[in-house]
Design a protein around this motif. Structure first.
Motif, PDB file in Angstrom:
ATOM      1  N   SER A   1       3.200   3.291   2.453  1.00  0.00           N
ATOM      2  CA  SER A   1       2.810   2.962   1.082  1.00  0.00           C
ATOM      3  C   SER A   1       4.010   2.514   0.260  1.00  0.00           C
ATOM      4  O   SER A   1       3.924   1.563  -0.523  1.00  0.00           O
ATOM      5  CB  SER A   1       2.155   4.169   0.405  1.00  0.00           C
TER       6      SER A   1
ATOM      7  N   ARG B   1       2.012  11.658   1.603  1.00  0.00           N
ATOM      8  CA  ARG B   1       3.080  12.639   1.762  1.00  0.00           C
ATOM      9  C   ARG B   1       2.521  14.051   1.841  1.00  0.00           C
ATOM     10  O   ARG B   1       3.044  14.901   2.551  1.00  0.00           O
ATOM     11  CB  ARG B   1       4.043  12.528   0.579  1.00  0.00           C
ATOM     12  N   LEU B   2       1.444  14.313   1.124  1.00  0.00           N
ATOM     13  CA  LEU B   2       0.862  15.655   1.084  1.00  0.00           C
ATOM     14  C   LEU B   2      -0.083  15.928   2.248  1.00  0.00           C
ATOM     15  O   LEU B   2      -0.280  17.080   2.629  1.00  0.00           O
ATOM     16  CB  LEU B   2       0.107  15.849  -0.230  1.00  0.00           C
TER      17      LEU B   2
ATOM     18  N   SER C   1       3.095   7.877   3.750  1.00  0.00           N
ATOM     19  CA  SER C   1       3.883   7.761   2.521  1.00  0.00           C
ATOM     20  C   SER C   1       4.948   6.675   2.659  1.00  0.00           C
ATOM     21  O   SER C   1       5.186   5.904   1.721  1.00  0.00           O
ATOM     22  CB  SER C   1       4.535   9.100   2.169  1.00  0.00           C
TER      23      SER C   1
ATOM     24  N   ALA D   1       0.828   3.528  -5.092  1.00  0.00           N
ATOM     25  CA  ALA D   1       1.729   4.658  -5.323  1.00  0.00           C
ATOM     26  C   ALA D   1       1.001   5.991  -5.110  1.00  0.00           C
ATOM     27  O   ALA D   1       1.551   6.908  -4.484  1.00  0.00           O
ATOM     28  CB  ALA D   1       2.310   4.592  -6.725  1.00  0.00           C
ATOM     29  N   LEU D   2      -0.221   6.094  -5.594  1.00  0.00           N
ATOM     30  CA  LEU D   2      -1.011   7.307  -5.392  1.00  0.00           C
ATOM     31  C   LEU D   2      -1.285   7.527  -3.906  1.00  0.00           C
ATOM     32  O   LEU D   2      -1.239   8.656  -3.422  1.00  0.00           O
ATOM     33  CB  LEU D   2      -2.327   7.221  -6.175  1.00  0.00           C
TER      34      LEU D   2
ATOM     35  N   ILE E   1       1.708   9.168  -2.473  1.00  0.00           N
ATOM     36  CA  ILE E   1       1.780  10.602  -2.773  1.00  0.00           C
ATOM     37  C   ILE E   1       0.817  11.376  -1.891  1.00  0.00           C
ATOM     38  O   ILE E   1       1.170  12.391  -1.302  1.00  0.00           O
ATOM     39  CB  ILE E   1       1.483  10.844  -4.263  1.00  0.00           C
ATOM     40  N   LEU E   2      -0.413  10.893  -1.787  1.00  0.00           N
ATOM     41  CA  LEU E   2      -1.400  11.569  -0.936  1.00  0.00           C
ATOM     42  C   LEU E   2      -0.982  11.543   0.532  1.00  0.00           C
ATOM     43  O   LEU E   2      -1.191  12.513   1.265  1.00  0.00           O
ATOM     44  CB  LEU E   2      -2.774  10.919  -1.109  1.00  0.00           C
TER      45      LEU E   2
END
Length: 86
Positions: free
Chosen positions: A18, A60-61, A15, A53-54, A57-58
């Motif tokens: 990115s 981070r998860l 994350s 950006a996606l 997010i991915l």
């Protein structure tokens, strides 16, 4: 503002990487010669930025592990080492 416990390793997180790409991408775009820019359709730019950006997010998860990243557990794995050796 409180930092996360392993803030010194934040550069390893997908994350963070990115978000760094998102921060640098406009600066790189300015430096690209116009003849190279003409090969990238302008309509693609929002899609490229959205994809990065996606990915952030991915990233981070997603559990990024910890044992293979060096010392200690990685992001989201603070208690993972406790269950070993049972």
């Amino acid at each position: 503002m409180r930092l996360i416990p392993d803030w010194r390793r934040a550069w390893r997180y997908h994350s963070t990487q990115s978000m760094a790409v998102l921060a640098v991408l406009p600066l790189v775009w300015i430096e690209i010669p116009p003849d190279l820019k003409s090969h990238i359709p302008g309509a693609l730019m929002p899609w490229i930025l959205s994809a990065v950006a996606l990915a952030g997010i991915l990233g981070r998860l997603r559990d990024q592990g910890g044992a293979d990243m060096g010392e200690g557990p990685g992001p989201g794995r603070a208690g993972a080492a406790r269950g070993r050796g049972r």
